[in-house]
Scaffold this active site. Structure first.
Site, PDB file in Angstrom:
ATOM      1  N   GLU A   1       0.799  -1.238   0.000  1.00  0.00           N
ATOM      2  CA  GLU A   1       0.000   0.000   0.000  1.00  0.00           C
ATOM      3  C   GLU A   1       0.828   1.284   0.000  1.00  0.00           C
ATOM      4  OE1 GLU A   1      -4.274  -0.060   1.965  1.00  0.00           O
ATOM      5  OE2 GLU A   1      -2.894  -1.293   3.098  1.00  0.00           O
TER       6      GLU A   1
ATOM      7  N   THR B   1       0.689   2.494  -8.104  1.00  0.00           N
ATOM      8  CA  THR B   1       0.198   3.812  -8.527  1.00  0.00           C
ATOM      9  C   THR B   1       1.289   4.527  -9.329  1.00  0.00           C
ATOM     10  OG1 THR B   1      -1.028   3.816  -6.450  1.00  0.00           O
ATOM     11  CG2 THR B   1      -1.014   5.872  -7.696  1.00  0.00           C
TER      12      THR B   1
ATOM     13  N   ARG C   1      -7.644   0.617  -5.709  1.00  0.00           N
ATOM     14  CA  ARG C   1      -6.729  -0.192  -4.902  1.00  0.00           C
ATOM     15  C   ARG C   1      -6.962  -1.681  -5.154  1.00  0.00           C
ATOM     16  NH1 ARG C   1      -2.390  -2.083  -2.769  1.00  0.00           N
ATOM     17  NH2 ARG C   1      -2.668  -3.307  -0.883  1.00  0.00           N
TER      18      ARG C   1
ATOM     19  N   ASP D   1       7.064  -4.285 -10.912  1.00  0.00           N
ATOM     20  CA  ASP D   1       6.276  -3.932  -9.722  1.00  0.00           C
ATOM     21  C   ASP D   1       5.952  -5.223  -8.974  1.00  0.00           C
ATOM     22  OD1 ASP D   1       4.545  -2.736  -7.910  1.00  0.00           O
ATOM     23  OD2 ASP D   1       2.823  -2.826  -9.283  1.00  0.00           O
TER      24      ASP D   1
ATOM     25  N   GLN E   1       3.244  -6.750   0.515  1.00  0.00           N
ATOM     26  CA  GLN E   1       2.889  -7.372   1.790  1.00  0.00           C
ATOM     27  C   GLN E   1       3.872  -8.503   2.099  1.00  0.00           C
ATOM     28  OE1 GLN E   1      -1.289  -8.225   2.158  1.00  0.00           O
ATOM     29  NE2 GLN E   1      -1.795  -6.060   1.956  1.00  0.00           N
TER      30      GLN E   1
END
Ligand SMILES: Nc1nc2c(ncn2[C@@H]2O[C@H](COP(=O)(O)OP(=O)(O)OP(=O)(O)O)[C@@H](O)[C@H]2O)c(=O)[nH]1
Ligand SMILES: [Mg+2]
Length: 355
Positions: free
Chosen positions: A45, A50, A181, A203, A207
């Site tokens: 996150e 993005t 998201r 990318d 987590q």
């Protein structure tokens, strides 16, 4: 004797050979363009995907109709996940809904139950109920306490735009897409050509369960772009609900920045989500979460404090990260990305002796 002489070359020839081998390695076989491999790393996150979306917007034509429809579904899912998380927190903390709000809750929960999160249509009753719930006192109190539970970052943005999103012909804008998201699993690769150089950007999911897959892309990396959400200094990671998110990011940066895999790679650090950091600084004291923060609670002091924490972990005396303050959902980040591309090119052309 002659054979011995032929393999012992003068130092400058050896250097030439090393350089041309390096160039050969970095040339894309198909296009014959110089190849640069960039890794996006950082915790879950923090904004890696993005930033990747921004790179796509800068170098490709944008999104196909199919992709837009997929993003539209994702927006509906994000909205419903968000309101569900807020309602759960309200219920667990005895924040009671009023009668008509309770009816709205039933409509929303039934819609989720009936179709599952992946297949929800936004009919007018559902939209009315969502709007009613978003302004409900219990939900707003839950929202104020959002650091205490997991909530999709962009929920406020989507509720601010709910009327537009509810239009039957709605298709997401680039801004909407940047706010969606979906956690990354595995490795996503995007390629683009700029300044006569082919960039391959990887990318990964940030987590903890995803991090063991990172090593598969650690070879021959020209630049690591490490992204931390500096606004999350008062939040815990989803994985264990205890570890402070910025502490987790610093530990991870320590491993990455000092790894032998990246001895020769440029290290770039994005202090991301500065828009949220700026807002949060007005209501949350950094010293409540980092007791070594002793200064006045301002954006500048806070940013300098966190930057220092990241810079300090680098053990090499000669290596310094290039640090940028970013907001990945804003157009301004594209200027930063361009300057990062320039840095990567400069650094690596220096290595190949081309400049
Ligand atoms: N307001 C704001 N939101 C951001 C910013 N950067 C990312 N986001 C939002 O934060 C959420 C998470 O961003 P992602 O790009 O999915 O994060 P990630 O690092 O790829 O996460 P993983 O794939 O789980 O590792 C998304 O909803 C983004 O829209 C930012 O600078 N400001
Ligand atoms: Mg991602």
């Amino acid at each position: 004797m002659g054979s011995c002489e032929s393999i012992i070359q003068p130092a400058d020839t050896r250097e030439q050979i090393k350089i041309s081998k390096q160039i050969e390695k970095e040339l894309d076989k198909k296009s014959n363009l110089l190849l640069q491999k960039v890794l996006l790393l950082g915790p879950g996150e923090s904004g890696k995907s993005t930033v990747l979306k921004q790179m796509r917007l800068m170098h490709h034509k944008g999104f196909s109709n199919v992709e837009l429809l997929e993003k539209k579904c994702l927006i509906f899912i994000n909205i419903l996940q968000g309101i569900k998380a807020l309602l759960d927190f309200a219920n667990e903390n005895s924040l009671h809904l009023k009668d008509e709000e309770f009816e709205a809750e039933t409509v929303v929960l039934n819609a989720i139950k009936k179709k599952g999160l992946d297949d929800v249509e936004m009919d007018s009753e559902l939209i009315r109920s969502l709007k009613k719930l978003w302004v409900a006192e219990a939900v707003q109190i839950a929202y104020t306490n959002r650091a205490k539970f997991h909530l999709t970052e962009s929920i406020e943005y989507f509720f601010d735009n709910l009327d537009r999103i509810a239009e039957p012909e709605f298709l997401p804008s680039y801004q909407d897409i940047l706010h969606t998201r979906a956690p990354t699993t595995g490795v996503v690769q995007v390629e683009f050509v700029t300044k006569m150089i082919k960039f391959m950007v990887f990318d990964v999911g940030g987590q903890r369960s995803e991090r063991k897959k990172w090593i598969h892309c650690f070879d021959d990396v020209n630049a690591v772009l490490f992204i931390v959400a500096v606004s999350e200094f008062d939040q815990c990671i989803v994985e264990d609900g205890i570890t402070n998110r910025v502490d987790d990011a610093i530990r991870l940066f320590n491993e990455i920045a000092n790894s032998r895999y990246f001895d020769k790679s440029s290290m770039i650090l994005f202090m991301n989500k500065i828009d949220l950091f700026q807002k949060k600084i007005g209501r949350v004291f950094i010293s409540n979460h980092f007791n070594d923060f002793k200064k006045e609670n301002t954006y500048e002091n806070g940013m300098a404090f966190f930057k220092r924490k990241f810079e300090k972990v680098i053990r090499s005396k000669t290596k310094k990260p290039y640090v940028h303050e970013t907001c990945a959902v804003s157009d301004t980040v594209q200027i930063v990305i361009n300057s990062v591309i320039d840095t990567v090119v400069q650094e690596n052309l220096k290595d190949t002796g081309m400049i």
